[in-house]
Design a protein around this motif. Structure first.
Motif, PDB file in Angstrom:
ATOM      1  N   GLN A  42       5.930  74.666 175.194  1.00 58.12           N
ATOM      2  CA  GLN A  42       7.134  74.194 174.512  1.00 58.12           C
ATOM      3  C   GLN A  42       8.295  73.999 175.477  1.00 58.12           C
ATOM      4  OE1 GLN A  42       9.296  77.039 172.099  1.00 58.12           O
ATOM      5  NE2 GLN A  42       9.594  75.518 170.477  1.00 58.12           N
ATOM      6  N   GLU A  86      10.302  70.411 175.953  1.00 59.59           N
ATOM      7  CA  GLU A  86      11.710  70.260 175.593  1.00 59.59           C
ATOM      8  C   GLU A  86      12.561  69.867 176.794  1.00 59.59           C
ATOM      9  OE1 GLU A  86      12.988  70.148 172.609  1.00 59.59           O
ATOM     10  OE2 GLU A  86      10.977  70.469 171.802  1.00 59.59           O
ATOM     11  N   ARG A 132      12.128  66.229 177.488  1.00 57.97           N
ATOM     12  CA  ARG A 132      12.888  65.431 176.516  1.00 57.97           C
ATOM     13  C   ARG A 132      14.369  65.401 176.869  1.00 57.97           C
ATOM     14  NH1 ARG A 132      10.270  67.684 170.800  1.00 57.97           N
ATOM     15  NH2 ARG A 132       8.285  66.541 170.944  1.00 57.97           N
ATOM     16  N   PRO A 156      15.239  65.849 171.647  1.00 63.06           N
ATOM     17  CA  PRO A 156      14.986  67.290 171.834  1.00 63.06           C
ATOM     18  C   PRO A 156      15.105  68.058 170.533  1.00 63.06           C
ATOM     19  CG  PRO A 156      16.517  66.440 173.496  1.00 63.06           C
ATOM     20  CD  PRO A 156      16.355  65.361 172.480  1.00 63.06           C
ATOM     21  N   SER A 157      14.307  69.088 170.415  1.00 57.16           N
ATOM     22  CA  SER A 157      14.397  69.959 169.243  1.00 57.16           C
ATOM     23  C   SER A 157      15.687  70.767 169.310  1.00 57.16           C
ATOM     24  CB  SER A 157      13.201  70.911 169.199  1.00 57.16           C
ATOM     25  OG  SER A 157      11.984  70.199 169.168  1.00 57.16           O
ATOM     26  N   GLN A 158      16.222  71.083 168.157  1.00 55.17           N
ATOM     27  CA  GLN A 158      17.476  71.839 168.101  1.00 55.17           C
ATOM     28  C   GLN A 158      17.177  73.332 168.214  1.00 55.17           C
ATOM     29  OE1 GLN A 158      19.743  70.496 164.695  1.00 55.17           O
ATOM     30  NE2 GLN A 158      19.308  68.350 165.150  1.00 55.17           N
ATOM     31  N   ILE A 159      16.700  73.694 169.398  1.00 56.04           N
ATOM     32  CA  ILE A 159      16.332  75.080 169.691  1.00 56.04           C
ATOM     33  C   ILE A 159      17.033  75.483 170.980  1.00 56.04           C
ATOM     34  CG2 ILE A 159      14.449  76.692 170.134  1.00 56.04           C
ATOM     35  CD1 ILE A 159      12.568  74.766 168.720  1.00 56.04           C
ATOM     36  N   SER A 214      11.225  79.071 167.677  1.00 50.33           N
ATOM     37  CA  SER A 214      12.041  78.317 166.722  1.00 50.33           C
ATOM     38  C   SER A 214      13.443  78.906 166.701  1.00 50.33           C
ATOM     39  CB  SER A 214      11.428  78.362 165.315  1.00 50.33           C
ATOM     40  OG  SER A 214      11.331  79.702 164.856  1.00 50.33           O
ATOM     41  N   GLN A 215      14.388  78.110 166.220  1.00 53.18           N
ATOM     42  CA  GLN A 215      15.766  78.554 166.117  1.00 53.18           C
ATOM     43  C   GLN A 215      15.913  79.448 164.891  1.00 53.18           C
ATOM     44  OE1 GLN A 215      18.032  77.782 168.398  1.00 53.18           O
ATOM     45  NE2 GLN A 215      19.860  78.646 167.463  1.00 53.18           N
ATOM     46  N   SER A 235      22.544  76.187 166.257  1.00 58.19           N
ATOM     47  CA  SER A 235      22.016  75.732 167.541  1.00 58.19           C
ATOM     48  C   SER A 235      23.095  75.069 168.390  1.00 58.19           C
ATOM     49  CB  SER A 235      20.861  74.751 167.323  1.00 58.19           C
ATOM     50  OG  SER A 235      20.427  74.212 168.549  1.00 58.19           O
ATOM     51  N   GLU A 283      22.325  71.035 168.927  1.00 53.83           N
ATOM     52  CA  GLU A 283      22.480  70.029 167.882  1.00 53.83           C
ATOM     53  C   GLU A 283      23.506  68.971 168.256  1.00 53.83           C
ATOM     54  OE1 GLU A 283      23.162  69.683 163.037  1.00 53.83           O
ATOM     55  OE2 GLU A 283      23.172  71.652 164.028  1.00 53.83           O
ATOM     56  N   ALA A 289      21.815  66.501 170.510  1.00 50.54           N
ATOM     57  CA  ALA A 289      20.862  65.665 169.764  1.00 50.54           C
ATOM     58  C   ALA A 289      21.588  64.590 168.965  1.00 50.54           C
ATOM     59  CB  ALA A 289      20.010  66.547 168.858  1.00 50.54           C
TER      60      ALA A 289
END
Length: 413
Positions: A232, A236, A239, A275-278, A292-293, A299, A302, A305
């Protein structure tokens, strides 16, 4: 050293040692210092410590670091003012490698244990030195502890040190940390208003990123069997690095300096992994399960993103409004708008003027995007609280408020 060289050196040292009032900084205690001497001696304490690096840690490639307290302060400034808006590097991995510079007993693992491996544990000392000085350069630009009179020279010295370590072998080999380093160096050049150098540096980052396939996304590479499954953290950071290339290309170069897009919109749109909001501390590495967040923690990613989508809309504006005209351009923008908001909304326009249609469409896209913002990323003028009261500390609250203001400014651009 001959007599002439000695005299020149002595004159140079004398000039450096004088304050703005004309008094020498090394005046003996028998001379009464003026008010300017006292003020400058106090306000430049941090800057002088930074410029006198011989008391720091053992040099890396002949480049001494500032004393530990000053270095920590500048890196903290980077996390607060830069990383919160442009999270291009992984904070826990960076800090882990950074601490090994000061603590020789804490050596990063370079074995096969991916569970303990940080993003920067296995990179060369030369590349990390380059990355570290880029971080220090950006941190200096925003640090409240660096005097304004010295800010430019100190930050520039860090950048020059970073650039001096960079070589063509690094560019030929390519790596994700190298892309991150080039992005930070490009940011520094953009913030110091060196357009041509910024253009070239971000261009290098884009080319290295494309060579590594960051624009394709790791999932596509895995489907084609080109790469081993990634954890992961790597996914990330890939990204974030590629979207960083896209963002700097869209806003800081094309919009600010009037340069053509280096990354075509179709490439940015069709292959843009958001990107994931983590947050950094919750990302994991194999063999651990993806993190995970937590639901109760907002986050920090965010804002970044959301900014990416604003930059994508900006690319459409640059292409359609400021770019070349013609049927090909119109069809291209029409297709992309349909891809974003659905095919029917573009076909069923009742306004006949094409230019006005496009402007209204862009306004609609921006408005629709803003409605998706979380409450803590909105600027409220009615006294409503944007950040919940259960946010852990004041520093984090201030960060979210700053993110909301920056995001609003980007929206209004």
């Amino acid at each position: 050293m001959n007599e002439r060289e000695f005299e020149d050196s002595e004159a140079e040292e004398d000039a450096i040692s004088r304050r703005s009032c004309g008094h020498n900084t090394f005046t003996s205690g028998t001379s009464e210092p003026c008010e300017t001497c006292v003020n400058e001696a106090t306000s430049l304490a941090v800057s002088e410590a930074l410029l006198d690096w011989n008391g720091g840690r053992a040099p890396m490639f002949g480049l001494s670091l500032p004393p530990r307290p000053e270095a920590d302060s500048l890196i903290g400034s980077y996390w607060t003012w830069v990383h919160s808006l442009y999270p291009f590097i992984h904070q826990p991995s960076f800090e882990k490698r950074y601490l090994t510079i000061w603590d020789t007993q804490s050596v990063p693992s370079r074995g096969n244990s991916s569970q303990m491996l940080g993003c920067y544990d296995a990179i060369s000392d030369r590349l990390f030195c380059c990355l570290l000085n880029a971080v220090l350069a950006l941190g200096t630009l925003f640090s409240p502890e660096v005097d304004d009179l010295q800010r430019e020279s100190v930050s520039r010295s860090f950048y020059e040190r970073s650039k001096s370590v960079l070589d063509f072998d690094m560019l030929a080999q390519g790596s994700l940390p190298l892309v991150q380093t080039l992005l930070l160096m490009g940011q520094f050049l953009q913030l110091t208003d060196m357009a041509s150098s910024c253009w070239n540096m971000v261009g290098l980052a884009i080319r290295v990123a494309q060579r590594l396939g960051l624009h394709r996304g790791r999932q596509e590479d895995e489907e084609e069997g080109a790469q081993q499954p990634a954890d992961q953290l790597e996914i990330e950071m890939r990204r974030r690095a590629w979207t960083g290339c896209v963002c700097l290309d869209r806003s800081d170069l094309s919009l600010a300096y009037g340069r053509p897009l280096m990354i075509h919109f179709a490439m940015g749109q069709g292959m843009l992994p958001i990107p994931s909001q983590i947050d950094d501390e919750f990302l994991t590495r194999l063999p651990n399960a993806p993190g995970s967040q937590p639901d109760h923690i907002l986050s920090k990613i965010e804002c970044y993103a959301r900014s990416i989508w604003l930059y994508q809309i900006l690319a459409l504006v640059l292409i359609k409004v400021y770019g070349s005209s013609g049927a090909e351009n119109k069809d291209h923008v029409g297709f992309d708008l349909a891809h974003i908001v659905g095919p029917d909304s573009w076909k069923h326009q009742t306004i006949q003027d094409a230019s006005l249609q496009v402007i209204l469409k862009f306004d609609g896209l921006l408005t629709a995007e803003r409605t998706e913002y979380a409450n803590h990323l909105l600027v409220h003028t009615d006294g409503q609280k944007s950040v919940p009261d259960n946010t852990p500390n004041l520093e984090r609250k201030l960060m979210f408020q700053r993110q909301a203001v920056v995001l609003e400014a980007r929206y209004l651009e």
